[in-house]
Design an enzyme around this catalytic site. Structure first.
Site, mmCIF file in Angstrom:
data_model
loop_
_atom_site.group_PDB
_atom_site.id
_atom_site.type_symbol
_atom_site.label_atom_id
_atom_site.label_comp_id
_atom_site.label_asym_id
_atom_site.label_seq_id
_atom_site.Cartn_x
_atom_site.Cartn_y
_atom_site.Cartn_z
ATOM 1 N N HIS A 193 60.707 1.922 16.499
ATOM 2 C CA HIS A 193 60.594 3.141 15.682
ATOM 3 C C HIS A 193 60.868 2.854 14.230
ATOM 4 O O HIS A 193 60.270 3.424 13.329
ATOM 5 C CB HIS A 193 61.636 4.181 16.112
ATOM 6 C CG HIS A 193 61.470 4.629 17.498
ATOM 7 N ND1 HIS A 193 62.494 5.046 18.274
ATOM 8 C CD2 HIS A 193 60.363 4.713 18.241
ATOM 9 C CE1 HIS A 193 62.036 5.371 19.455
ATOM 10 N NE2 HIS A 193 60.738 5.163 19.462
ATOM 11 N N GLU A 210 45.643 1.987 27.402
ATOM 12 C CA GLU A 210 46.787 1.168 26.980
ATOM 13 C C GLU A 210 47.245 0.253 28.096
ATOM 14 O O GLU A 210 48.165 -0.536 27.924
ATOM 15 C CB GLU A 210 47.964 2.079 26.598
ATOM 16 C CG GLU A 210 47.607 3.096 25.543
ATOM 17 C CD GLU A 210 48.817 3.845 25.067
ATOM 18 O OE1 GLU A 210 49.414 3.430 24.069
ATOM 19 O OE2 GLU A 210 49.182 4.841 25.712
ATOM 20 N N CYS A 241 43.114 2.932 18.048
ATOM 21 C CA CYS A 241 44.187 3.543 17.252
ATOM 22 C C CYS A 241 45.456 2.688 17.238
ATOM 23 O O CYS A 241 46.439 3.072 16.619
ATOM 24 C CB CYS A 241 44.497 4.953 17.738
ATOM 25 S SG CYS A 241 45.202 4.991 19.385
ATOM 26 N N ARG A 297 48.233 13.268 20.529
ATOM 27 C CA ARG A 297 48.628 12.452 21.675
ATOM 28 C C ARG A 297 49.838 13.162 22.286
ATOM 29 O O ARG A 297 50.821 13.414 21.587
ATOM 30 C CB ARG A 297 48.988 11.052 21.169
ATOM 31 C CG ARG A 297 49.288 10.008 22.216
ATOM 32 C CD ARG A 297 50.743 9.819 22.508
ATOM 33 N NE ARG A 297 51.531 9.186 21.480
ATOM 34 C CZ ARG A 297 51.591 7.864 21.218
ATOM 35 N NH1 ARG A 297 50.860 7.019 21.884
ATOM 36 N NH2 ARG A 297 52.391 7.415 20.292
ATOM 37 N N ASP A 307 50.088 -1.256 23.114
ATOM 38 C CA ASP A 307 50.506 -1.360 24.514
ATOM 39 C C ASP A 307 49.522 -2.189 25.327
ATOM 40 O O ASP A 307 49.927 -2.909 26.236
ATOM 41 C CB ASP A 307 50.653 0.038 25.126
ATOM 42 C CG ASP A 307 52.019 0.622 24.821
ATOM 43 O OD1 ASP A 307 53.017 -0.088 25.029
ATOM 44 O OD2 ASP A 307 52.089 1.773 24.360
HETATM 45 C C1 PEP Z 1 49.348 1.827 21.099
HETATM 46 O O1 PEP Z 1 50.014 1.556 22.094
HETATM 47 O O2 PEP Z 1 48.506 1.054 20.577
HETATM 48 C C2 PEP Z 1 49.514 3.124 20.426
HETATM 49 C C3 PEP Z 1 48.706 3.510 19.473
HETATM 50 O O3 PEP Z 1 50.580 3.884 20.789
HETATM 51 P P1 PEP Z 1 52.101 3.549 20.344
HETATM 52 O O4 PEP Z 1 52.075 2.459 19.329
HETATM 53 O O5 PEP Z 1 52.659 4.806 19.821
HETATM 54 O O6 PEP Z 1 52.678 3.125 21.664
HETATM 55 MG MG MG Z 2 51.109 3.100 23.119
#
Ligand code: PEP
Ligand code: MG
Length: 630
Positions: free
Chosen positions: A228, A471, A542, A371, A495
């Site tokens: 984070h 993911e 993304c 999301r 992920d």
């Molecule tokens: C990802 O996993 O690529 C994603 C966009 O979600 P996060 O980074 O929030 O897990």
């Molecule tokens: Mg993710």
């Protein structure tokens, strides 16, 4: 201050920075310290170069020495304690108000909670008891009480509770600063001049409290690429490096530092040639980004006319405007769970609606992709304490699994999203889908909630697009089946890489094994595109790979037509897109899909980028967090 005014203020603060975020103090004479240059390698999580005097933040360094006082001096120590607690509380309240304007309610609430903790009568009582009983100074007494709480929390097996130790140390730092005078024991955002911060770790709340006008950059000993803290640093556009390993002992001996958030390097006490090189690089970098500003309103299309949609990723409502200013034509990923982190209870439906409404209204009719909650794994919330810690949380009850297991939490969120959907062009996507049955369950709940709202007379647009995030390798492999039921795909490469290569995305010790260039990952992306194309479904990338220039030609060549990324990445990606040809990109993708490993793929991508776009390559090649093996 309105959200727009807050963003404006933040930008003005940025405008005041010297180019490349350097501080004069980097060279100022100070106490005798080591003059030897040391270069440390960590993980680049927020780009840019920061040069300035070092400020080490280490809670252990805060503990004031034992100072005995006489029995007669006890009443005076009580007074000192009361005054320090009172001014620390009002300072935390002021910080809360500022954070509310700058970042949003969820982080402001943390500071509000700090103010309440400082005001807690038990703290005052326990500290007074120690002063009177042990005849020690007020600062020593309060520090002992708080350090005791922090150590107890840090030792707990429950990771939620253990994480609260950082909050206790936060308030310890703030209270001690009142006794010791300004600059002696500063909070990260509470400093006199511009500095570069080095810390063992910074919590997301501490990071969110940093003032980008004063903290030029930061580096931490712990932390991984997708923590984070990393995401908040990028949102605030503060250059940052995490996962340095042991660094504070050296940093304490250093006067100045360079944080290179592009390359993941920290240089302590740089020698004059290094300092010069970085200063020049920093000035060039600033000039290059200023030059890129003109691209915001040009179309994102290749030399042979292939249009690509460039969207922004956000965590906080205030980030929509920076995305639009940099030419985003929509929001491809709104990480809604940030509203749920570091608060004592989940936000109510109305609180969620207020945030979602702000995002949809700021987007001004452009698409916004919500999301749904992606809690669990590294995104833990304190109010789920009833849930026992999991042995392997990344493979446990996280993300959509958790939402399906907690229908009240999920339905409340869906109600708030659906109410906001009447105000603009909203899409909904479910994270971490592993099977078609999970998607069906989630969509059924969404439809049921839409039905309830309609029955209550709340307008909900028909035909809201509903997609899945790919993911998990299982979802990519089964994309042809999913394609029959979903309206779009969005590939979360952060992920997807973690689960394909079995490499923890937050663990610095295996960061070298984490690579978007691995052909296994590329083949999974190709499977998704192949499943989507016959049905005309959109596929967005993304994850962080979508914002890295090295991968833009490849993703285009694989058939991706929409990339969603952190706002600061938009101009550079547009520049690359406008300099390449779609037919060449397709040939490149076909070629690299047949290569044997990540190093070969990364090398081929470098060559291709240099061939098509020499100047961009010079800047874009190093430092992408995903090309660590290339
Ligand atoms: C990802 O996993 O690529 C994603 C966009 O979600 P996060 O980074 O929030 O897990
Ligand atoms: Mg993710």
């Amino acid at each position: 201050m309105t959200p727009t005014a807050a963003v404006g203020a933040r930008r003005r603060a940025r405008g005041r920075r010297t180019p490349g975020r350097t501080a004069r103090g980097a060279n100022r004479p100070g106490p005798p310290k080591s003059k030897t240059m040391h270069t440390l390698r960590g993980i680049a999580v927020s780009p840019g170069i920061a040069i300035g005097p070092v400020r080490v933040l280490d809670p252990r360094g805060l503990r004031p020495p034992l100072r005995a006082v006489s029995a007669e001096a006890v009443p005076a120590e009580y007074d000192r304690l009361d005054r320090a607690l009172e001014s620390a509380r009002s300072e935390a309240e002021a910080a809360e108000a500022e954070a509310r304007d700058r970042i949003g309610p969820q982080y402001a609430d943390i500071l509000g909670a700090h103010a309440r903790m400082i005001d807690d009568p038990t703290l005052r009582r326990d500290a007074r008891e120690r002063i009177g009983r042990d005849l020690v100074s007020a600062e020593h007494a309060v520090s002992e009480v708080l350090e005791g709480h922090a150590a107890r929390l840090a030792g707990m097996a429950d990771t939620h509770l253990a994480a609260r130790a950082a909050d206790v140390r936060d308030i310890q730092r703030r209270i001690l600063a009142q006794f010791l005078g300004p600059g002696t024991a500063p909070a990260p955002g509470d400093t006199d001049g511009p500095i570069v911060v080095l810390a063992h770790d910074l919590s997301p709340s501490e990071t969110a409290g940093l003032d980008p006008a004063r903290v030029l950059g930061f580096a931490t000993e712990s932390g991984g690429l997708a923590s984070h803290t990393a995401i908040v640093a990028a949102a605030l556009e503060i250059p940052a490096v995490v996962g340095l390993g042991r660094a504070l002992d050296l940093a304490r001996l250093s006067r100045s530092a360079i944080v290179d958030g592009d390359e993941g390097l920290v240089v302590l006490d740089p020698d004059p040639p290094t300092l010069d090189r970085y200063r020049r690089a920093s000035v060039e970098r600033t000039a290059r980004f200023e030059g890129l500003a003109d691209l915001a309103h040009l179309p994102a299309e290749t030399l042979d006319g292939r249009a690509v949609r460039l969207w922004g990723n956000i965590e906080f409502p205030a980030e929509v405007d920076p995305c639009l200013d940099r030419g985003a034509t929509g929001i491809g990923l709104y990480r809604t769970e940030f509203l749920f982190l570091n608060v004592d209870r989940p936000p109510t439906e109305d609180e969620q609606f207020a945030a979602y409404e702000a995002v949809v209204r700021s987007a001004g009719g452009r698409p916004v992709t919500f999301r749904t909650l992606d809690l669990g794994a590294d995104k833990l919330v304190s109010y789920r304490n009833g849930h026992p810690p999991e042995p392997n949380p990344a493979l446990g009850l996280r993300s959509l699994r958790l939402s399906l297991r907690d229908p009240d939490l999920f339905r409340t969120q869906l109600r708030a999203i659906l109410r906001a959907s009447a105000l603009g062009d909203v899409r909904v996507m479910f994270p971490l889908v592993s099977t078609i049955s999970e998607f069906r369950q989630a969509r059924a709940i969404l439809r049921a909630v839409a039905g309830e709202l309609a029955a209550e007379g709340v307008a909900v647009p028909a035909g809201l697009p509903v997609g899945v995030m790919v993911e998990v390798p299982a979802a990519a492999v089964m994309a042809d089946q999913l394609a029959k039921e979903v309206d779009f795909f969005s590939i979360g490469t952060n992920d997807l890489i973690q689960y394909t290569l079995a490499v923890d995305r937050t663990n610095e010790t295996v960061a070298g094994l984490y690579s978007a260039a691995d052909p296994s990952v590329l083949r999974l992306i190709a499977l998704v595109v192949a499943a989507a194309e016959p049905r005309g479904l959109d596929v967005t990338v993304c994850g962080a790979m979508g914002g890295e220039p090295l991968y833009a030609p490849l993703l285009l060549g694989l058939g991706i037509r929409c990339l969603s990324m952190a706002p600061h990445q938009l101009p550079e990606i547009k520049r690359v897109i406008r300099a390449i040809r779609d037919d060449r990109a397709r040939a490149l993708a076909a070629e690299v899909l047949g290569l044997e490993g990540a190093p070969e793929v990364a090398e081929r991508l470098r060559e291709a980028l240099i061939e098509a776009f020499p100047e961009a390559a010079a800047h874009a090649l190093p430092g992408g967090p995903h090309d660590s093996r290339g």
